[in-house]
Design an enzyme around this catalytic site. Structure first.
Site, PDB file in Angstrom:
ATOM      1  NE  ARG A 125      -4.700  -1.558   2.203  1.00 15.85           N
ATOM      2  CZ  ARG A 125      -4.543  -2.333   2.511  1.00 15.85           C
ATOM      3  NH1 ARG A 125      -3.900  -1.943   4.104  1.00 15.85           N
ATOM      4  NH2 ARG A 125      -5.842  -3.590   2.567  1.00 15.85           N
ATOM      5  CE  LYS A 147       0.926  13.925 -15.511  1.00 15.28           C
ATOM      6  NZ  LYS A 147       0.635  14.571 -16.683  1.00 15.28           N
ATOM      7  CD  GLU A 189       8.979  14.830 -22.420  1.00 10.93           C
ATOM      8  OE1 GLU A 189       8.371  15.972 -22.817  1.00 10.93           O
ATOM      9  OE2 GLU A 189       8.448  14.073 -22.324  1.00 10.93           O
ATOM     10  CE  LYS A 230       7.792  16.570 -15.020  1.00 13.97           C
ATOM     11  NZ  LYS A 230       7.553  15.338 -15.011  1.00 13.97           N
ATOM     12  CD  GLU A 240      -2.110  16.705 -16.691  1.00 18.12           C
ATOM     13  OE1 GLU A 240      -1.968  16.539 -16.585  1.00 18.12           O
ATOM     14  OE2 GLU A 240      -3.096  16.419 -17.832  1.00 18.12           O
ATOM     15  NE  ARG A 244       2.517  17.338 -13.563  1.00 19.41           N
ATOM     16  CZ  ARG A 244       2.542  16.123 -12.757  1.00 19.41           C
ATOM     17  NH1 ARG A 244       3.224  16.045 -11.276  1.00 19.41           N
ATOM     18  NH2 ARG A 244       4.346  15.097 -13.231  1.00 19.41           N
ATOM     19  CG  ASN A 248       0.748  16.569 -21.261  1.00 18.71           C
ATOM     20  OD1 ASN A 248      -0.790  15.207 -22.023  1.00 18.71           O
ATOM     21  ND2 ASN A 248       0.251  14.954 -20.636  1.00 18.71           N
ATOM     22  CG  HIS A 251       3.008  14.465 -24.189  1.00 21.07           C
ATOM     23  ND1 HIS A 251       3.801  15.538 -23.990  1.00 21.07           N
ATOM     24  CD2 HIS A 251       4.016  14.178 -23.843  1.00 21.07           C
ATOM     25  CE1 HIS A 251       4.951  15.653 -24.165  1.00 21.07           C
ATOM     26  NE2 HIS A 251       5.332  13.817 -23.148  1.00 21.07           N
ATOM     27  CG  HIS A 255       0.606   9.644 -24.837  1.00 22.61           C
ATOM     28  ND1 HIS A 255       0.050  10.688 -23.489  1.00 22.61           N
ATOM     29  CD2 HIS A 255       1.609   9.824 -24.536  1.00 22.61           C
ATOM     30  CE1 HIS A 255       1.144  11.080 -22.840  1.00 22.61           C
ATOM     31  NE2 HIS A 255       2.994  10.875 -23.218  1.00 22.61           N
ATOM     32  CG  HIS A 269       7.742   9.637 -24.642  1.00 23.29           C
ATOM     33  ND1 HIS A 269       5.501   9.391 -24.832  1.00 23.29           N
ATOM     34  CD2 HIS A 269       8.342  10.505 -23.682  1.00 23.29           C
ATOM     35  CE1 HIS A 269       5.380  11.178 -24.165  1.00 23.29           C
ATOM     36  NE2 HIS A 269       6.680  11.609 -23.077  1.00 23.29           N
TER      37      HIS A 269
HETATM   38  N1  LIG Z   1       6.469  10.312 -15.426  1.00 21.00           N
HETATM   39  C1  LIG Z   1       6.760  11.704 -15.967  1.00 21.00           C
HETATM   40  O1  LIG Z   1       6.194  12.115 -15.681  1.00 21.00           O
HETATM   41  C2  LIG Z   1       7.165  11.338 -17.734  1.00 21.00           C
HETATM   42  C3  LIG Z   1       7.573  12.086 -18.229  1.00 21.00           C
HETATM   43  C4  LIG Z   1       8.264  11.684 -19.767  1.00 21.00           C
HETATM   44  C5  LIG Z   1       8.340  10.347 -19.948  1.00 21.00           C
HETATM   45  N2  LIG Z   1       7.637   9.836 -19.286  1.00 21.00           N
HETATM   46  C6  LIG Z   1       7.635   7.670 -19.801  1.00 21.00           C
HETATM   47  O2  LIG Z   1       8.484   7.885 -19.917  1.00 21.00           O
HETATM   48  C7  LIG Z   1       9.732   7.165 -20.945  1.00 21.00           C
HETATM   49  C8  LIG Z   1      10.491   7.212 -22.006  1.00 21.00           C
HETATM   50  O3  LIG Z   1      11.243   7.339 -21.434  1.00 21.00           O
HETATM   51  P1  LIG Z   1      12.617   6.440 -22.019  1.00 21.00           P
HETATM   52  O4  LIG Z   1      13.339   8.004 -22.804  1.00 21.00           O
HETATM   53  O5  LIG Z   1      13.962   7.171 -20.890  1.00 21.00           O
HETATM   54  O6  LIG Z   1      13.064   5.839 -22.140  1.00 21.00           O
HETATM   55  P2  LIG Z   1      13.014   3.802 -21.748  1.00 21.00           P
HETATM   56  O7  LIG Z   1      13.374   4.110 -20.344  1.00 21.00           O
HETATM   57  O8  LIG Z   1      13.333   2.989 -22.557  1.00 21.00           O
HETATM   58  O9  LIG Z   1      15.013   3.959 -22.252  1.00 21.00           O
HETATM   59  C9  LIG Z   1      15.217   4.357 -23.506  1.00 21.00           C
HETATM   60  C10 LIG Z   1      16.186   3.412 -23.292  1.00 21.00           C
HETATM   61  O10 LIG Z   1      17.540   3.723 -23.101  1.00 21.00           O
HETATM   62  C11 LIG Z   1      17.895   2.458 -22.704  1.00 21.00           C
HETATM   63  N3  LIG Z   1      18.850   3.089 -21.343  1.00 21.00           N
HETATM   64  C12 LIG Z   1      18.571   4.132 -20.214  1.00 21.00           C
HETATM   65  N4  LIG Z   1      19.307   4.540 -19.961  1.00 21.00           N
HETATM   66  C13 LIG Z   1      20.470   4.251 -20.281  1.00 21.00           C
HETATM   67  C14 LIG Z   1      22.080   3.968 -20.466  1.00 21.00           C
HETATM   68  N5  LIG Z   1      22.120   5.352 -19.543  1.00 21.00           N
HETATM   69  N6  LIG Z   1      23.239   3.544 -21.300  1.00 21.00           N
HETATM   70  C15 LIG Z   1      22.128   2.831 -21.775  1.00 21.00           C
HETATM   71  N7  LIG Z   1      21.691   2.193 -22.232  1.00 21.00           N
HETATM   72  C16 LIG Z   1      20.427   2.959 -21.381  1.00 21.00           C
HETATM   73  C17 LIG Z   1      17.390   1.668 -21.653  1.00 21.00           C
HETATM   74  O11 LIG Z   1      17.192   0.678 -21.515  1.00 21.00           O
HETATM   75  C18 LIG Z   1      15.886   1.717 -23.041  1.00 21.00           C
HETATM   76  O12 LIG Z   1      16.301   0.753 -23.434  1.00 21.00           O
HETATM   77  C19 LIG Z   1       8.029   6.548 -21.429  1.00 21.00           C
HETATM   78  O13 LIG Z   1       7.260   5.115 -21.104  1.00 21.00           O
HETATM   79  C20 LIG Z   1       7.170   7.596 -21.090  1.00 21.00           C
HETATM   80  O14 LIG Z   1       6.232   7.812 -21.219  1.00 21.00           O
HETATM   81  C21 LIG Z   1       7.217   9.851 -18.208  1.00 21.00           C
HETATM   82  O1  LIG Z   2       4.641  15.669 -15.414  1.00 18.60           O
HETATM   83  C1  LIG Z   2       3.514  16.002 -16.506  1.00 18.60           C
HETATM   84  O2  LIG Z   2       2.964  16.884 -15.905  1.00 18.60           O
HETATM   85  C2  LIG Z   2       4.169  15.706 -18.149  1.00 18.60           C
HETATM   86  O3  LIG Z   2       2.704  15.720 -18.995  1.00 18.60           O
HETATM   87  C3  LIG Z   2       5.477  15.526 -18.844  1.00 18.60           C
HETATM   88  C4  LIG Z   2       5.510  14.223 -19.607  1.00 18.60           C
HETATM   89  O4  LIG Z   2       6.296  14.832 -20.652  1.00 18.60           O
HETATM   90  C5  LIG Z   2       5.185  13.452 -19.326  1.00 18.60           C
HETATM   91  O5  LIG Z   2       5.091  12.176 -21.192  1.00 18.60           O
HETATM   92  C6  LIG Z   2       4.107  12.486 -18.863  1.00 18.60           C
HETATM   93  O6  LIG Z   2       4.013  10.775 -18.399  1.00 18.60           O
HETATM   94  C7  LIG Z   2       2.485  12.467 -19.444  1.00 18.60           C
HETATM   95  O7  LIG Z   2       1.711  12.866 -18.789  1.00 18.60           O
HETATM   96  P1  LIG Z   2       0.267  11.748 -18.756  1.00 18.60           P
HETATM   97  O8  LIG Z   2      -0.582  11.924 -18.109  1.00 18.60           O
HETATM   98  O9  LIG Z   2       0.279  12.955 -20.501  1.00 18.60           O
HETATM   99  O10 LIG Z   2       0.324  10.630 -19.342  1.00 18.60           O
HETATM  100 ZN   LIG Z   3       6.436  13.346 -22.275  1.00 14.29          ZN
END
Ligand SMILES: NC(=O)c1ccc[n+]([C@@H]2O[C@H](COP(=O)([O-])OP(=O)(O)OC[C@H]3O[C@@H](n4cnc5c(N)ncnc54)[C@H](O)[C@@H]3O)[C@@H](O)[C@H]2O)c1
Ligand SMILES: O=C(O)C(=O)C[C@@H](O)[C@H](O)[C@H](O)COP(=O)(O)O
Ligand SMILES: [Zn+2]
Length: 370
Positions: A125, A147, A189, A230, A240, A244, A248, A251, A255, A269
């Site tokens: 939890r 997020k 980004e 951010k 959001e 916030r 997006n 996106h 998406h 992404h």
């Molecule tokens: N939570 C949020 O606020 C938020 C914001 C933006 C994006 N996202 C999410 O993040 C994801 C994309 O993240 P990403 O672009 O980091 O992708 P990812 O996590 O898939 O990493 C990219 C690739 O690079 C590799 N990699 C990562 N670090 C490495 C390193 N130092 N050396 C070698 N290889 C490495 C990974 O194994 C993967 O193959 C998406 O799912 C997106 O929706 C979330």
């Molecule tokens: O942190 C946020 O808020 C964002 O929207 C950052 C985005 O870059 C990220 O891809 C986020 O995961 C998108 O959020 P979602 O709520 O549209 O899924």
């Molecule tokens: Zn994003």
């Protein structure tokens, strides 16, 4: 003494945390954790690429500080953000007998950060977790703001929770093993922050793009500026309800494209966000809201970074406009059936537009398919 070049504080009251940015911080992770969170055990969640490239450094550092740890290694890639692998992560946490007061470490890119964060939110939890982002995208965006979640066949990030980390530790040296394509994806980004409301940052990026890609001091500065941006937004609107949504930008289109390409390496992404930001600017220009020269300037900048900027550059056959519109209809910003988009009046002048006419979006997409 850890080599911390920048500290950004996210002042969320009793859930406040620091983002520490610097070179070779992973080698100091054990000491930093021991000092901040005495007496905890650690469950590291990572992917198979990062396990090869960076995990040994983290393990050595935890061992040197005398911290107990266990590891869960998941397959790399966007398709890992699934129920199946979320289940594996949570069961792994329980099998390792990690207690509610222990900490999960998300070592990897945004996929691992989102999944491990969500696993931490639901295991026992709610456990605490630490983000150790190793991709540019994760260092400038996904590790900050809480997020967390996974994808659904219905759409991107549709299952998840807001769950803030206890600490973000961004080691710049981890980016040395990231592929150029992944680095460029994260750069989309970075550009986003300028396009939202910081024209001066966008101009600075135009001047400093080469140094950021080459790994000079501008890289660390860019990452710190993105995190500060951010952090400010998250502080104002953690869940959001309002501003916030500006984060997006690009996106809603992006998406839909990621879903259409099966959450695969066909479109990363950041690549989807790059195309999406150009579409958002193009759509705004078509509505007479923004100057079309700005779209051209953005396209030129993204292209220079090696990013796609058109639907035609998405590899493979794209689904129909109806299919893209169906994905857009599942966007989390939809309210009472009406579409919300982040539109713009130009570079650095994005705004939230509710009640966007789906017919206008659909005919715009038809035209953009060429
Ligand atoms: N939570 C949020 O606020 C938020 C914001 C933006 C994006 N996202 C999410 O993040 C994801 C994309 O993240 P990403 O672009 O980091 O992708 P990812 O996590 O898939 O990493 C990219 C690739 O690079 C590799 N990699 C990562 N670090 C490495 C390193 N130092 N050396 C070698 N290889 C490495 C990974 O194994 C993967 O193959 C998406 O799912 C997106 O929706 C979330
Ligand atoms: O942190 C946020 O808020 C964002 O929207 C950052 C985005 O870059 C990220 O891809 C986020 O995961 C998108 O959020 P979602 O709520 O549209 O899924
Ligand atoms: Zn994003």
């Amino acid at each position: 003494m850890a080599n911390i070049a920048h500290t950004v504080h996210v002042g969320l009251g009793d859930r406040a945390y620091d983002i520490l940015i610097g070179d070779r911080l992973l080698d100091d992770a054990g000491a930093l954790l021991a000092e901040r969170f005495p007496g905890r055990r650690y469950g590291i969640i990572t992917d198979d690429n990062v396990a090869k490239a960076q995990l040994p450094r983290l393990l050595a550092s935890l061992d040197a500080a005398g911290l107990q740890h266990s590891e869960i290694v998941l397959p790399a890639g966007e398709s890992t953000k699934s129920w199946d692998l979320l289940g594996q992560a949570v069961e792994g946490i329980l099998a390792a007998r990690l207690e509610r007061g222990d900490l999960i470490i998300a070592l990897g890119g945004g996929v691992i950060g989102d999944l491990a964060g969500f696993a931490s939110a639901i295991a026992r939890r709610g456990m605490g977790f630490v983000q150790m982002p190793t991709s540019l995208l994760a260092q400038v965006d996904s590790s900050v703001g809480g997020k967390t979640g996974i994808n659904s066949p219905h759409g991107k990030n549709l299952i998840g929770a807001f769950h803030q980390p206890k600490l973000v530790l961004a080691d710049l040296s981890t980016l040395d093993t990231l592929s150029p394509r992944q680095f460029a994806s994260g750069y989309a980004e970075v550009v986003k922050y300028g396009l939202i409301d910081d024209e001066a940052f966008f101009f600075w990026l135009e001047e400093n793009q080469a140094e950021i890609f080459a790994g000079g001091p501008a890289r660390g500065e860019a990452i710190a500026r993105c995190c500060a941006h951010k952090a400010r937004v998250v502080l104002e609107d953690e869940t959001e309800l309002g501003v916030r949504a500006l984060l997006n930008l690009g996106h809603t289109f992006g998406h839909a494209l990621e879903k259409d390409t099966g959450y695969s390496d066909r479109l990363l992404h950041g690549e989807g966000v790059a195309v999406g930001m150009v579409l958002a600017h193009g759509f705004s220009a078509r509505q007479g809201l923004a100057p079309s020269q700005d779209t051209g300037r953005i396209v030129a900048h993204l292209k220079k970074a090696g990013l796609p900027t058109t639907l035609a550059e998405v590899p493979g056959t794209l689904g129909s406009t109806e299919a893209l519109m169906a994905a857009i209809a599942q966007d989390k910003k939809v309210s009472r059936g009406a579409l919300t988009f982040i539109l713009t009046r130009g570079i650095g002048r994005a705004f939230i537009e509710k009640n966007v006419d789906p017919k206008a979006v659909s005919s715009f997409l038809d035209d953009m398919r060429g």
